[in-house]
Motif scaffolding. Structure first.
Motif, mmCIF file in Angstrom:
data_model
loop_
_atom_site.group_PDB
_atom_site.id
_atom_site.type_symbol
_atom_site.label_atom_id
_atom_site.label_comp_id
_atom_site.label_asym_id
_atom_site.label_seq_id
_atom_site.Cartn_x
_atom_site.Cartn_y
_atom_site.Cartn_z
ATOM 1 N N HIS A 83 0.843 -1.207 0.000
ATOM 2 C CA HIS A 83 0.000 0.000 0.000
ATOM 3 C C HIS A 83 0.867 1.243 0.000
ATOM 4 O O HIS A 83 2.035 1.171 0.419
ATOM 5 C CB HIS A 83 -0.891 0.007 1.249
ATOM 6 C CG HIS A 83 -0.108 -0.012 2.542
ATOM 7 N ND1 HIS A 83 0.161 1.116 3.275
ATOM 8 C CD2 HIS A 83 0.511 -1.031 3.214
ATOM 9 C CE1 HIS A 83 0.879 0.796 4.352
ATOM 10 N NE2 HIS A 83 1.117 -0.496 4.331
ATOM 11 N N ASP A 94 6.807 1.982 5.328
ATOM 12 C CA ASP A 94 5.657 1.121 5.625
ATOM 13 C C ASP A 94 4.721 1.125 4.420
ATOM 14 O O ASP A 94 4.085 2.132 4.139
ATOM 15 C CB ASP A 94 4.968 1.645 6.903
ATOM 16 C CG ASP A 94 3.679 0.898 7.241
ATOM 17 O OD1 ASP A 94 3.296 -0.029 6.506
ATOM 18 O OD2 ASP A 94 3.060 1.264 8.262
ATOM 19 N N GLY A 95 4.668 0.025 3.705
ATOM 20 C CA GLY A 95 3.809 -0.081 2.525
ATOM 21 C C GLY A 95 4.537 0.306 1.257
ATOM 22 O O GLY A 95 4.587 -0.475 0.297
ATOM 23 N N GLU A 128 -4.887 0.633 3.333
ATOM 24 C CA GLU A 128 -4.419 -0.500 4.141
ATOM 25 C C GLU A 128 -4.340 -0.128 5.603
ATOM 26 O O GLU A 128 -4.543 -0.947 6.487
ATOM 27 C CB GLU A 128 -3.041 -0.980 3.654
ATOM 28 C CG GLU A 128 -2.549 -2.250 4.331
ATOM 29 C CD GLU A 128 -1.814 -2.034 5.640
ATOM 30 O OE1 GLU A 128 -1.537 -3.014 6.337
ATOM 31 O OE2 GLU A 128 -1.521 -0.857 5.995
ATOM 32 N N GLU A 129 -3.987 1.146 5.869
ATOM 33 C CA GLU A 129 -3.673 1.516 7.249
ATOM 34 C C GLU A 129 -4.887 1.524 8.171
ATOM 35 O O GLU A 129 -4.758 1.276 9.361
ATOM 36 C CB GLU A 129 -2.983 2.884 7.287
ATOM 37 C CG GLU A 129 -1.573 2.895 6.699
ATOM 38 C CD GLU A 129 -0.574 2.141 7.562
ATOM 39 O OE1 GLU A 129 -0.966 1.535 8.571
ATOM 40 O OE2 GLU A 129 0.617 2.157 7.206
ATOM 41 N N HIS A 190 8.002 -6.097 3.200
ATOM 42 C CA HIS A 190 7.595 -5.060 4.154
ATOM 43 C C HIS A 190 8.683 -4.895 5.204
ATOM 44 O O HIS A 190 9.447 -5.835 5.457
ATOM 45 C CB HIS A 190 6.271 -5.482 4.824
ATOM 46 C CG HIS A 190 5.426 -4.336 5.294
ATOM 47 N ND1 HIS A 190 5.713 -3.624 6.438
ATOM 48 C CD2 HIS A 190 4.316 -3.767 4.769
ATOM 49 C CE1 HIS A 190 4.801 -2.677 6.587
ATOM 50 N NE2 HIS A 190 3.932 -2.733 5.580
ATOM 51 N N GLN A 193 8.780 -3.505 11.323
ATOM 52 C CA GLN A 193 8.021 -2.578 12.186
ATOM 53 C C GLN A 193 8.146 -2.937 13.664
ATOM 54 O O GLN A 193 7.398 -2.428 14.497
ATOM 55 C CB GLN A 193 6.541 -2.510 11.791
ATOM 56 C CG GLN A 193 6.326 -2.279 10.297
ATOM 57 C CD GLN A 193 4.871 -2.123 9.914
ATOM 58 O OE1 GLN A 193 4.230 -3.094 9.554
ATOM 59 N NE2 GLN A 193 4.348 -0.916 9.980
ATOM 60 N N HIS A 357 -1.468 -6.770 7.361
ATOM 61 C CA HIS A 357 -0.949 -6.574 6.002
ATOM 62 C C HIS A 357 -1.962 -7.067 4.971
ATOM 63 O O HIS A 357 -2.724 -8.002 5.237
ATOM 64 C CB HIS A 357 0.356 -7.365 5.804
ATOM 65 C CG HIS A 357 1.462 -6.892 6.689
ATOM 66 N ND1 HIS A 357 2.054 -5.660 6.532
ATOM 67 C CD2 HIS A 357 2.066 -7.472 7.757
ATOM 68 C CE1 HIS A 357 2.991 -5.518 7.456
ATOM 69 N NE2 HIS A 357 3.027 -6.594 8.216
HETATM 70 MN MN MN Z 1 2.059 -1.585 6.029
#
Ligand code: MN
Ligand code: GLV
Ligand code: MN
Length: 409
Positions: A83, A94-95, A128-129, A190, A193, A357
């Motif tokens: 994303h 992130d994404g 997505e978030e 990815h 995180q 995800h």
């Molecule tokens: Mn993500």
């Protein structure tokens, strides 16, 4: 089928830097909330990149952006996705990494003059978030048929803006039916995180699955009263119950193994320093790799909140914002990621994903694999989110290997 192909590392990094410019924040992160003007600019950039690779670019009715590289044979595609929306205080990777690296995989094949046996595609999934519209993984959930298009288009953000209207406003309500492209395999690169890979000085995380996610929204009704004249015993304080729910959820994390919980959104009305809150809307994010434990915690919290509301003379309504079960990935795909990392001489370990995800949604449609790279300091959903250039490139090369293998098989 191991290949000698390698990603153009400097180009991957420069593309990531270019996307990070869009919605860049002074703290060094990104703010590209789903269907905002910044998201539109990120989408425009992505579509231009896809066109410059001569991909067949399609947009579906929920705004998922699909770039297709035809294969020598027709049939289901090997899909690489993630994303490009971010949380309000997001980072650069992130994404974005999964989408940009996916594009670089296709670019690498194109430049090598290779036509894959099977079609390949890169998808950037909408929202997505779940930071602006809920649930999270909304675009892939619609793609997979878990959420109806009508319900998704009707979602509202905290200010009342309707998702469908916002999608139209930014020009990304496309003509394709979500899910129009059948999947043969799905891979997502990815950032981890979390802190595990960095702590253990490993280069690649071989993701075994994603833990369960339950998001709840509480609306608590009390009575607005003067904060200086109303003795405590006469108050019906909605804010107090929100605080107590937050503390109770935290206590559950001490009692229920592997439970994670946080209250991430609170809005008090009328929101004046000297008025006892009349209404609070607040959210809980609950996660656990075990569905039974997740359910146990949720029931305990619901029970506590209901009893406490009744005792305090408050009204309470609880709404589901998101509900995703723990999702194990296909063992064969886990093995392929592990094998590709090994073939590239990269150190790795198996790891379960704490974050949600799009891959967990795609896992219901086709064999799915995920690759993690280390996040420095374990930081994400934070502008200081950072991964090293070497790790970004290494992760993209693992993605290239597994994608090439699946597309040629
Ligand atoms: Mn993500
Ligand atoms: C998505 O980023 C999540 O909340 O896990
Ligand atoms: Mn995220």
């Amino acid at each position: 089928m191991t290949s000698n192909l390698r990603i153009d590392g400097p180009r991957l990094l420069s593309r990531l830097a270019a996307l990070a410019e869009i919605g860049a924040t002074p703290e060094g992160g990104c703010r590209r909330l789903a269907l905002s003007d910044e998201d539109r600019a990120g989408r425009d950039w992505l579509v231009a990149r896809m066109r410059s690779l001569d991909l067949d670019v399609r947009i579906d009715a929920i705004g998922n952006i699909v770039g297709i590289l035809p294969g020598a044979e027709p049939g289901p595609a090997v899909i690489l996705g993630s994303h490009i929306d971010t949380v309000a205080t997001g980072g650069r990777y992130d994404g974005a990494l999964g989408v940009v690296a996916g594009l670089e995989v296709l670019a690498t094949l194109r430049e090598a003059g290779i036509t894959p046996r099977h079609p390949m595609a890169v998808i950037a999934f909408t929202n997505e978030e779940g930071a602006r519209f809920q649930p999270d993984m909304l675009g892939s959930f619609v793609w997979g048929g878990g959420l109806s298009l009508a319900e998704a288009l009707g979602q509202r953000d905290a200010d009342g803006a309707v998702l469908g209207a916002e999608l139209g406003r930014i020009g990304y309500a496309g003509p394709e039916v979500p899910g129009f492209l059948a999947a043969r395999a799905y891979f997502e690169l990815h950032i981890e995180q979390g802190p595990v890979l960095e702590q253990e000085a490993l280069q690649i995380g071989v993701v075994t699955g994603v833990q369960g996610i339950t998001w709840l929204e509480f609306t608590i009704g009390g009575e607005p009263r003067h904060g200086g004249t109303t003795p405590m015993k006469y108050r019906r304080d909605a804010g107090l119950l929100a605080a107590r729910i937050n503390v109770f959820a935290h206590e559950q994390t001490q009692a229920v193994p592997d439970l994670l919980a946080n209250m991430g959104f609170v809005r008090m009305l009328p929101g004046n320093v000297n008025v006892v809150p009349e209404q609070v809307v607040c959210t809980l994010d609950l996660r656990n790799p075990d569905q039974a434990l997740l359910d146990t915690a949720e029931q305990a919290i619901r029970h506590f909140a209901a009893r406490a509301a009744e005792k305090a003379g408050l009204t309470l309504a609880i709404r589901d914002l998101a509900r995703f079960p723990p999702t194990p990935f296909d063992p064969a795909m886990i093995g392929k990621v592990e094998q590709a990392a090994g073939a590239l001489g990269l150190t790795c370990r198996r790891i379960i994903s704490g974050a949600g995800h799009d891959a967990q949604i795609m896992a219901a449609l086709c064999p799915t694999g995920m690759i993690f790279i280390p996040s420095i300091g374990g930081l994400s959903h934070n502008p200081r989110e950072f991964s090293t250039d070497a790790d970004l490139v290494a992760g993209a090369n693992v993605l290239l290997q597994v994608a090439y293998d699946a597309a040629m098989a």
